[in-house]
Write a protein that holds these residues in place. Structure first.
Motif, mmCIF file in Angstrom:
data_model
loop_
_atom_site.group_PDB
_atom_site.id
_atom_site.type_symbol
_atom_site.label_atom_id
_atom_site.label_comp_id
_atom_site.label_asym_id
_atom_site.label_seq_id
_atom_site.Cartn_x
_atom_site.Cartn_y
_atom_site.Cartn_z
ATOM 1 N N VAL A 35 58.168 60.256 10.812
ATOM 2 C CA VAL A 35 59.222 61.174 11.280
ATOM 3 C C VAL A 35 60.315 61.301 10.221
ATOM 4 O O VAL A 35 60.814 62.398 9.969
ATOM 5 C CB VAL A 35 59.809 60.700 12.627
ATOM 6 N N HIS A 36 60.673 60.202 9.575
ATOM 7 C CA HIS A 36 61.690 60.231 8.520
ATOM 8 C C HIS A 36 61.302 61.250 7.433
ATOM 9 O O HIS A 36 62.099 62.118 7.074
ATOM 10 C CB HIS A 36 61.834 58.817 7.936
ATOM 11 N N GLU A 37 60.065 61.159 6.948
ATOM 12 C CA GLU A 37 59.628 62.074 5.880
ATOM 13 C C GLU A 37 59.464 63.500 6.408
ATOM 14 O O GLU A 37 59.781 64.464 5.715
ATOM 15 C CB GLU A 37 58.326 61.585 5.235
ATOM 16 N N LEU A 38 59.009 63.615 7.633
ATOM 17 C CA LEU A 38 58.882 64.932 8.269
ATOM 18 C C LEU A 38 60.246 65.635 8.325
ATOM 19 O O LEU A 38 60.364 66.827 8.017
ATOM 20 C CB LEU A 38 58.325 64.734 9.678
ATOM 21 N N LEU A 39 61.271 64.875 8.698
ATOM 22 C CA LEU A 39 62.605 65.483 8.804
ATOM 23 C C LEU A 39 63.174 65.814 7.422
ATOM 24 O O LEU A 39 63.944 66.756 7.282
ATOM 25 C CB LEU A 39 63.551 64.586 9.609
ATOM 26 N N HIS A 40 62.774 65.056 6.386
ATOM 27 C CA HIS A 40 63.132 65.450 5.010
ATOM 28 C C HIS A 40 62.633 66.867 4.719
ATOM 29 O O HIS A 40 63.332 67.659 4.094
ATOM 30 C CB HIS A 40 62.499 64.511 3.981
ATOM 31 N N THR A 41 61.404 67.169 5.151
ATOM 32 C CA THR A 41 60.844 68.498 4.842
ATOM 33 C C THR A 41 61.622 69.604 5.553
ATOM 34 O O THR A 41 61.506 70.772 5.207
ATOM 35 C CB THR A 41 59.336 68.625 5.212
ATOM 36 N N THR B 293 68.726 64.579 5.022
ATOM 37 C CA THR B 293 68.883 63.745 3.827
ATOM 38 C C THR B 293 68.956 62.267 4.210
ATOM 39 O O THR B 293 69.271 61.923 5.352
ATOM 40 C CB THR B 293 70.174 64.111 3.072
ATOM 41 N N ASP B 294 68.694 61.402 3.226
ATOM 42 C CA ASP B 294 68.768 59.954 3.459
ATOM 43 C C ASP B 294 70.188 59.531 3.801
ATOM 44 O O ASP B 294 71.159 60.069 3.253
ATOM 45 C CB ASP B 294 68.316 59.211 2.196
ATOM 46 N N LYS B 295 70.306 58.540 4.678
ATOM 47 C CA LYS B 295 71.622 58.012 5.062
ATOM 48 C C LYS B 295 71.631 56.494 4.981
ATOM 49 O O LYS B 295 72.096 55.801 5.865
ATOM 50 C CB LYS B 295 71.984 58.507 6.467
ATOM 51 N N TYR B 296 71.034 56.005 3.892
ATOM 52 C CA TYR B 296 71.110 54.569 3.614
ATOM 53 C C TYR B 296 71.435 54.398 2.143
ATOM 54 O O TYR B 296 71.266 55.322 1.338
ATOM 55 C CB TYR B 296 69.800 53.858 3.994
ATOM 56 N N ASP B 297 71.931 53.201 1.821
ATOM 57 C CA ASP B 297 72.281 52.888 0.438
ATOM 58 C C ASP B 297 71.028 52.335 -0.254
ATOM 59 O O ASP B 297 70.540 51.268 0.129
ATOM 60 C CB ASP B 297 73.412 51.845 0.456
HETATM 61 ZN ZN LIG Z 1 64.083 59.259 2.849
#
Ligand SMILES: [Zn+2]
Length: 263
Positions: free
Chosen positions: A183-189, A193-197
């Motif tokens: 799901v994380h990568e799906l939502l990138h598409t 955007t990433d929300k971690y350091d």
């Molecule tokens: Zn990511």
């Protein structure tokens, strides 16, 4: 000499045409993808990394139903933000494909460029014989033999082409965390955007927190899907075991155009 030049020019022209075709095709689908008025079609193409038989058997047993939790998650979260669409996503299983080219370890601009060209070429070849209509989003799910202590290559999701390459462990025990990564990568598409350091993998406050307003702040109950982990203390966070422990936070919802949608 002249002939060599001609071939080179032809080759460059061919590459340019292929690139234009790929970009043109993706541009057309881009505006439609985040309007959330129609169901988005996602196809997952399974890939067996290496020649482990157990991994191959695991991949053999996958069905479209295996990925239903991804669609359920997006429906549930979009619903919380008032998206009035019963089925925002539909996820189907595609035909297995070969291994995609891995991103370069030392990422110099030239190497990244070479890799992205290779990837475009590989994608085109991997998809040209797939049956059925073209989906809106394509995820390549690369399953690896679960070996303790072995790190997987980085997964990625690309907004420009709406293609994700997700590295997963072929293990029933990892099914929940595999779904979170997908799901994380799906939502990138779709533009999230990433929300971690990246220096310490800790979610960034407040965008990477599912409940930033919660008092006391720690421990958090959920992982924000693009923050990736459940913050337990300022310096501790754990990977969620499943999508049940994962939420879409307000910053990601805005990127997905679930909120502040222009009229
Ligand atoms: Zn990511």
């Amino acid at each position: 000499m002249a002939r060599g030049n001609a071939i080179r020019v032809l080759r460059q022209a061919t590459l340019a045409i292929i690139a234009a075709a790929l970009l043109g095709g993706t541009w057309l689908t881009r505006t439609r993808a985040t309007s959330w008025e129609e169901t988005l079609w996602v196809t997952v193409y399974p890939v067996v990394a290496g020649d482990d038989e157990a991994t191959a058997r695991y991949v053999d047993r996958l069905t479209s139903e295996s990925f239903a939790p991804l669609a359920d998650f997006v429906a549930r979260e979009a619903g919380r933000y008032g998206i009035d669409l019963e089925r925002p996503l539909r996820v189907d299983l595609g035909e297995p494909t070969s291994m995609p080219p891995l991103p370069p370890e030392a990422a110099t601009p030239l190497r990244v460029m070479a890799w992205s060209l290779k990837l475009r070429w590989w994608t085109w070849r991997a998809l040209k014989d797939q049956p059925g209509p073209d989906p809106d989003i394509r995820l390549f799910a690369v399953y690896h033999d679960p070996v303790d202590g072995v790190a997987l290559p980085h997964s990625l999701g690309m907004k420009e082409s709406r293609i994700g390459i997700v590295h997963l462990f072929a293990s029933r025990r990892m099914r929940g965390s595999n779904q979170v990564i997908m799901v994380h990568e799906l939502l990138h598409t779709l533009g999230a955007t990433d929300k971690y350091d990246p220096a310490n993998n800790l979610p960034v406050f407040p965008a990477g927190y599912a409940e930033a307003e919660r008092e006391p702040r720690y421990p958090q109950r959920y992982a924000e899907v693009m923050g990736g982990r459940i913050p337990l203390a300022p310096d501790t966070a754990e990977i969620p075991a499943s999508l049940k422990k994962t939420r879409v936070g307000p910053a990601t919802a805005a990127e997905l155009r679930w909120t502040d949608v222009e009229g």
